[in-house]
Design a protein around this motif. Structure first.
Motif, PDB file in Angstrom:
ATOM      1  N   ALA A 160      -3.206  10.699  -2.753  1.00 37.77           N
ATOM      2  CA  ALA A 160      -4.001  11.643  -3.545  1.00 37.77           C
ATOM      3  C   ALA A 160      -3.949  13.049  -2.947  1.00 37.77           C
ATOM      4  O   ALA A 160      -3.875  14.037  -3.679  1.00 37.77           O
ATOM      5  CB  ALA A 160      -5.446  11.155  -3.632  1.00 37.77           C
ATOM      6  N   ARG A 161      -3.977  13.135  -1.645  1.00 42.48           N
ATOM      7  CA  ARG A 161      -4.024  14.447  -0.991  1.00 42.48           C
ATOM      8  C   ARG A 161      -2.661  15.086  -0.807  1.00 42.48           C
ATOM      9  O   ARG A 161      -2.506  16.304  -0.956  1.00 42.48           O
ATOM     10  CB  ARG A 161      -4.705  14.293   0.379  1.00 42.48           C
ATOM     11  N   PHE A 162      -1.630  14.290  -0.518  1.00 45.25           N
ATOM     12  CA  PHE A 162      -0.328  14.850  -0.181  1.00 45.25           C
ATOM     13  C   PHE A 162       0.800  14.427  -1.129  1.00 45.25           C
ATOM     14  O   PHE A 162       1.924  14.879  -0.979  1.00 45.25           O
ATOM     15  CB  PHE A 162       0.061  14.454   1.245  1.00 45.25           C
ATOM     16  N   GLY A 167       2.909   8.649   0.705  1.00 46.90           N
ATOM     17  CA  GLY A 167       2.521   7.243   0.619  1.00 46.90           C
ATOM     18  C   GLY A 167       3.698   6.321   0.885  1.00 46.90           C
ATOM     19  O   GLY A 167       3.566   5.299   1.560  1.00 46.90           O
ATOM     20  N   THR A 168       4.876   6.698   0.374  1.00 50.56           N
ATOM     21  CA  THR A 168       6.082   5.909   0.630  1.00 50.56           C
ATOM     22  C   THR A 168       6.444   5.948   2.104  1.00 50.56           C
ATOM     23  O   THR A 168       6.853   4.936   2.684  1.00 50.56           O
ATOM     24  CB  THR A 168       7.250   6.447  -0.209  1.00 50.56           C
ATOM     25  N   GLY A 169       6.285   7.126   2.720  1.00 52.81           N
ATOM     26  CA  GLY A 169       6.545   7.234   4.154  1.00 52.81           C
ATOM     27  C   GLY A 169       5.622   6.358   4.970  1.00 52.81           C
ATOM     28  O   GLY A 169       6.041   5.744   5.963  1.00 52.81           O
ATOM     29  N   ILE A 170       4.364   6.269   4.555  1.00 52.18           N
ATOM     30  CA  ILE A 170       3.406   5.412   5.248  1.00 52.18           C
ATOM     31  C   ILE A 170       3.825   3.953   5.128  1.00 52.18           C
ATOM     32  O   ILE A 170       3.742   3.175   6.089  1.00 52.18           O
ATOM     33  CB  ILE A 170       1.992   5.620   4.679  1.00 52.18           C
ATOM     34  N   ARG A 171       4.285   3.558   3.948  1.00 54.39           N
ATOM     35  CA  ARG A 171       4.742   2.174   3.762  1.00 54.39           C
ATOM     36  C   ARG A 171       5.888   1.857   4.716  1.00 54.39           C
ATOM     37  O   ARG A 171       5.918   0.791   5.338  1.00 54.39           O
ATOM     38  CB  ARG A 171       5.207   1.972   2.322  1.00 54.39           C
TER      39      ARG A 171
END
Length: 250
Positions: A160-162, A167-171
């Motif tokens: 939501a923020r970035f 989010g894909t990088g976090i995964r």
């Protein structure tokens, strides 16, 4: 609020259908793989192999559902759409509310489909072999759902923020950590050729409720922790989403 939920269902129907259809697809793959190699394993190893095979297929479905969740935010990463929904009454709240309700609905569909397929799978084995002692994976599915809920709670504020790219990088980062943790854990397995027996014994203890008191307590409180984290995540995403709109390319 119902309008934004309907909009999410229409826009992300492929992801929702994925949650419904992956469990039956997993059953088909499991049966095909078992039929292909059943002649090469002994009768004593058959049940353990089947249990581990079901676990692997369900874990793959679990990971595919998690990886596919990025489409829920990426479809709305438009400055024009964001400006439009933000200008509506309670638009920011409605937008994020629709995402979180849709995630929860998809997880519910995935859980119900998994439980139904588990029962159907047991019935098929009964018809084919007469066995009535196949372990139910319902408790494991229940735990998986709340694990997914915790994952969504962690990564959704970042999306939501970035934006969904982060989010894909976090995964990818989480998957890397899980892989390293699994590789390190295998060092403590007595012998490589006993991995199947080791996993089978641990899973049997889990399904039959014979784990240690500490592990049982953690499993018992985890759903409450996951739900609390999910609600907190919703509030965080709601407060920071408009700042993330500035990062959209169009």
């Amino acid at each position: 609020m119902q309008g934004v939920v309907y909009k999410e269902l229409r826009q992300n129907r492929v992801f929702f259908i994925q949650g419904l259809l992956m469990p039956p697809a997993g059953i088909i793959v499991t049966l095909l793989m078992y039929a292909a190699i059943k002649d090469n394993i002994s009768a004593g190893e058959s049940d353990t192999f089947m249990m581990i095979l079901r676990l692997i297929i369900q874990t793959v479905s679990f990971m595919m559902l998690w990886m596919g969740s990025s489409s829920v935010f990426s479809g709305d990463e438009s400055k024009k759409w964001s400006a439009f929904i933000a200008a509506a009454p309670n638009g920011r709240v409605r937008h994020i509310y629709g995402k979180y309700v849709f995630y929860f609905m998809t997880l519910g569909a995935f859980f119900m489909s998994s439980v139904f397929c588990d029962s159907f799978f047991s019935w098929l084995l009964y018809c084919g072999t007469g066995k009535t002692d196949m372990l139910s994976f319902t408790n494991l599915y229940f735990l998986m759902i709340f694990l997914l809920l915790m994952m969504f709670a962690f990564e959704t504020p970042f999306a939501a923020r970035f934006g969904s790219k982060l989010g894909t990088g976090i995964r990818i980062a989480v998957l890397s950590v899980l892989f390293l943790a699994f590789a390190a854990g295998m060092l403590f397995v007595p012998a490589a050729d006993n991995i199947a027996d080791y996993l089978g014994e641990y899973l049997t203890k889990f399904f039959e409720g014979e784990l240690s008191d500490g592990v049982t307590f953690i499993i018992s409180v985890f759903p409450c922790v996951a739900m609390g984290a999910y609600l907190l995540s919703y509030k965080i995403s709601e407060s920071c989403w408009l700042k993330g709109v500035e990062n959209y390319d169009k």
